[in-house]
Design a protein around this motif. Structure first.
Motif, PDB file in Angstrom:
ATOM      1  N   ARG A 362       0.834  -1.191   0.000  1.00  0.00           N
ATOM      2  CA  ARG A 362       0.000   0.000   0.000  1.00  0.00           C
ATOM      3  C   ARG A 362       0.877   1.253   0.000  1.00  0.00           C
ATOM      4  O   ARG A 362       1.966   1.267   0.569  1.00  0.00           O
ATOM      5  CB  ARG A 362      -0.978   0.012   1.172  1.00  0.00           C
ATOM      6  CG  ARG A 362      -0.375   0.095   2.548  1.00  0.00           C
ATOM      7  CD  ARG A 362      -1.470   0.320   3.596  1.00  0.00           C
ATOM      8  NE  ARG A 362      -2.106  -0.915   4.018  1.00  0.00           N
ATOM      9  CZ  ARG A 362      -3.163  -0.967   4.826  1.00  0.00           C
ATOM     10  NH1 ARG A 362      -3.706   0.143   5.276  1.00  0.00           N
ATOM     11  NH2 ARG A 362      -3.682  -2.120   5.192  1.00  0.00           N
ATOM     12  N   PHE A 363       0.381   2.256  -0.709  1.00  0.00           N
ATOM     13  CA  PHE A 363       1.003   3.577  -0.703  1.00  0.00           C
ATOM     14  C   PHE A 363       0.077   4.494   0.091  1.00  0.00           C
ATOM     15  O   PHE A 363      -1.114   4.597  -0.216  1.00  0.00           O
ATOM     16  CB  PHE A 363       1.198   4.099  -2.122  1.00  0.00           C
ATOM     17  CG  PHE A 363       2.134   3.260  -2.948  1.00  0.00           C
ATOM     18  CD1 PHE A 363       3.491   3.279  -2.711  1.00  0.00           C
ATOM     19  CD2 PHE A 363       1.647   2.427  -3.946  1.00  0.00           C
ATOM     20  CE1 PHE A 363       4.365   2.488  -3.471  1.00  0.00           C
ATOM     21  CE2 PHE A 363       2.498   1.640  -4.705  1.00  0.00           C
ATOM     22  CZ  PHE A 363       3.864   1.669  -4.462  1.00  0.00           C
ATOM     23  N   ILE A 364       0.638   5.135   1.099  1.00  0.00           N
ATOM     24  CA  ILE A 364      -0.170   5.910   2.039  1.00  0.00           C
ATOM     25  C   ILE A 364      -0.077   7.400   1.726  1.00  0.00           C
ATOM     26  O   ILE A 364       1.018   7.941   1.582  1.00  0.00           O
ATOM     27  CB  ILE A 364       0.283   5.648   3.484  1.00  0.00           C
ATOM     28  CG1 ILE A 364       0.198   4.141   3.795  1.00  0.00           C
ATOM     29  CG2 ILE A 364      -0.548   6.437   4.484  1.00  0.00           C
ATOM     30  CD1 ILE A 364       0.805   3.757   5.130  1.00  0.00           C
ATOM     31  N   HIS A 365      -1.211   8.038   1.604  1.00  0.00           N
ATOM     32  CA  HIS A 365      -1.426   9.486   1.423  1.00  0.00           C
ATOM     33  C   HIS A 365      -1.563   9.900  -0.041  1.00  0.00           C
ATOM     34  O   HIS A 365      -2.571  10.459  -0.417  1.00  0.00           O
ATOM     35  CB  HIS A 365      -0.365  10.333   2.128  1.00  0.00           C
ATOM     36  CG  HIS A 365      -0.207  10.034   3.586  1.00  0.00           C
ATOM     37  ND1 HIS A 365      -1.287   9.961   4.449  1.00  0.00           N
ATOM     38  CD2 HIS A 365       0.889   9.788   4.345  1.00  0.00           C
ATOM     39  CE1 HIS A 365      -0.855   9.678   5.669  1.00  0.00           C
ATOM     40  NE2 HIS A 365       0.455   9.560   5.639  1.00  0.00           N
ATOM     41  N   LEU A 366      -0.507   9.729  -0.868  1.00  0.00           N
ATOM     42  CA  LEU A 366      -0.579  10.084  -2.298  1.00  0.00           C
ATOM     43  C   LEU A 366      -1.223  11.445  -2.534  1.00  0.00           C
ATOM     44  O   LEU A 366      -2.139  11.589  -3.323  1.00  0.00           O
ATOM     45  CB  LEU A 366      -1.363   9.031  -3.091  1.00  0.00           C
ATOM     46  CG  LEU A 366      -0.598   7.766  -3.434  1.00  0.00           C
ATOM     47  CD1 LEU A 366      -0.795   6.712  -2.351  1.00  0.00           C
ATOM     48  CD2 LEU A 366      -1.078   7.200  -4.758  1.00  0.00           C
ATOM     49  N   GLN A 367      -0.726  12.460  -1.875  1.00  0.00           N
ATOM     50  CA  GLN A 367      -1.343  13.778  -2.032  1.00  0.00           C
ATOM     51  C   GLN A 367      -0.946  14.451  -3.335  1.00  0.00           C
ATOM     52  O   GLN A 367      -1.660  15.326  -3.820  1.00  0.00           O
ATOM     53  CB  GLN A 367      -1.005  14.644  -0.816  1.00  0.00           C
ATOM     54  CG  GLN A 367      -1.710  14.144   0.436  1.00  0.00           C
ATOM     55  CD  GLN A 367      -1.422  14.972   1.659  1.00  0.00           C
ATOM     56  OE1 GLN A 367      -0.567  15.863   1.642  1.00  0.00           O
ATOM     57  NE2 GLN A 367      -2.107  14.694   2.751  1.00  0.00           N
TER      58      GLN A 367
END
Length: 533
Positions: A362-367
């Motif tokens: 999983r990749f967290i945030h990706l803003q």
């Protein structure tokens, strides 16, 4: 023997609006759905308990896909500066905290956010010295990627003008080269190393307070990263097991383990997978960059409001790849904190070179996610761990950070869903409040609750109600590989339910903010009940 839940509207979430009147449960699993009369007739000999929902609206249990459960409890137990709306108010609260602290205490606070202040003030250490001249003062920023400290705290950490910036961190300095007391990312750890260690009882009480609050907000489970901050893996896992197993706090908990604790985890005989029906070890957590608030998120182009700064890489690309490989050696998926597009690019490259052996990354945030990176994400089958509430709190100041060219591909949740990517919804509590309805409201409206007349920031990225609810139900279930038993109200699925006063598909969108939790049910057990309702 079984339990019949009835007199409610049970939304299956299999498709929008699909609902039944009653559910029959045996041994914590849903056996059948239908009307009360039909289920009574079909299972008359086996029903031993009948539970009345009393007209409530029932959803699959809401699960927060990314938070820090112990940290949330700490916030509930400590001075919370997140509600300070002026720098003067923040100062007055710190003054009172310093007065209340005993002679040998540190003055501790968290949650300040200069973007809430009209003057955007970030206190200098000399100003903090006036508040606490003799006791060390430590105030964590809302993002927890930065902190303010006074001179005494710097002295104890041996931080001076001659101290170099640590890898992945920044010691802010004035024009003469002296530290200002503002520390970012890895530089904060220099202070934490000299702070008094927390004891087991403190961690226990913080986690207990956290779970009680989460259940009261309709949350039946969470994916949490706490295993590197409270005396290491051994003591922290013991607290989780004590609360969830021994003290029977039923709460579906997936533990993300910081990469620095992986070796200890293995040495103690733990590995990825379930420890019980309520507690499991999930991914290896890696930080690739910082946060936009402190301008430490790693961008491919400089910040629009700070042209000499592109952020901070927590690891070199080679070191990041080595950490991902280490996770594979332990047969673990990775969960990588990536806020800036350059950090996302490095994380994608690492996962491309070392694909998962088991589980889902999983990749967290990706803003900030450039279109070319979205295309590279598709074949990875990774989970995108989103926190919709950041739209409500990061705008409008984030527009100055990123500028008009980058903005269309930032906080672009609809783009990610339309690309066919798997997304889950969380809060990042204690950074944001953990209420799922706040996250759903932000995903649907793209604005802060106080901006009722606002059309929404990047309105083309608004999610439908169904999409927003799915983030916190089926999306979170998919993130941990439980899509065949959680995230829906369906035969064979766990009896985890969130019961609300409102129909989220038909009520006014602003009623998301006033809807109340009637019950939170985990494994067919009422873990929270709103006695007033």
């Amino acid at each position: 023997m079984g339990t019949l839940w009835h007199n409610g509207t049970f939304f299956t979430l299999k498709q929008q609006g699909e609902a039944v009147d009653a559910v029959y449960v045996v041994d914590g699993k849903i056996v059948a759905l239908g009307t009360k009369e039909t289920l009574l007739q079909q299972f008359k000999q086996d029903i031993t308990v009948i539970k009345d929902i009393k007209g409530g609206y029932v959803y699959p249990g809401f699960v927060d896909s990314h938070l820090h459960m112990v940290g949330h409890g700490e916030k509930l137990l400590s001075l919370d500066l997140s509600k300070a709306t002026t720098s003067f108010e923040m100062r007055e609260w710190l003054v009172q905290k310093a007065k209340d602290s005993t002679q040998h205490d540190w003055v501790l606070a968290e949650g300040w956010n200069e973007n809430n202040f009209a003057d955007k003030k970030i206190f200098h250490r000399l100003e903090l010295d006036e508040i606490s001249p003799n006791k060390p003062l430590y105030a964590s920023r809302v993002c927890r990627h930065a902190a303010l400290v006074n001179t005494e705290a710097l002295r104890r950490a041996c931080i001076s003008r001659d101290t170099p910036d640590p890898q992945g961190g920044v010691i802010e300095r004035d024009q003469s080269g002296e530290p200002t007391g503002y520390l970012m990312d890895a530089a904060v750890d220099l202070i934490k190393e000299v702070m008094p260690p927390v004891d087991r009882e403190y961690v226990y009480q913080a986690l207990k307070r956290s779970i009680e609050d989460l259940l009261a907000q309709g949350i039946t489970g969470g994916h949490t990263e706490d295993m590197n901050y409270y005396n290491g893996f051994s003591e922290t896992i013991d607290v989780f097991q004590s609360l969830i197993h021994k003290d029977k706090f039923r709460f579906r908990t997936n533990l993300l383990v910081h990469h620095e604790q992986i070796d200890e985890m293995s040495r103690l005989g733990f590995g990825p997978g379930p420890l019980s029906d309520y507690l499991e070890i999930g991914s290896m957590k890696i930080f690739a960059d910082g946060a936009l608030g402190g301008r430490t998120a790693l961008l491919s182009e400089p910040y629009s409001d700070d042209p000499d700064n592109s952020g901070v890489a927590m690891h070199s690309p080679e070191a990041l790849k080595a950490l991902v490989k280490k996770a594979r050696d332990y047969h673990m998926p990775v969960a990588i904190h990536v806020i800036g597009d350059a950090a996302l690019e490095q994380a994608i490259a690492a996962v491309e070179e070392f694909p998962p052996i088991e589980g889902r990354d999983r990749f967290i945030h990706l803003q900030v996610a450039r279109p070319d990176l979205v295309n590279r994400l598709k074949p990875l089958q990774a989970i995108l761990d989103l926190q919709p509430r950041f739209v409500a709190t990061d705008f409008p100041w984030v527009e100055d950070r990123l500028g008009p060219d980058r903005l269309p591909s930032s906080f672009a949740w609809k783009t990610l869903l339309d690309a066919g990517l798997h997304c889950a919804g969380g809060s990042d509590a204690p950074i944001e409040p953990p209420g799922p309805l706040l996250g759903m409201h932000a995903a649907i409206t793209r604005r802060h609750p106080d901006e009722a007349r606002h059309a929404g920031y990047l309105p083309e990225q608004k999610l439908s109600r169904f999409e927003a609810i799915q983030l916190f139900t089926s999306g979170s279930a998919y993130a941990t590989g439980h899509e065949e038993k959680r995230g829906f109200i369906s035969e064979g699925y766990d009896a985890d339910f969130t019961v609300l006063t409102h129909n989220l598909f038909t009520c006014d969108i602003e009623e998301y903010l006033s809807a109340e939790v009637l019950m939170t049910i985990v494994d067919n057990t009422i873990m929270y009940k709103n006695e007033e309702k």
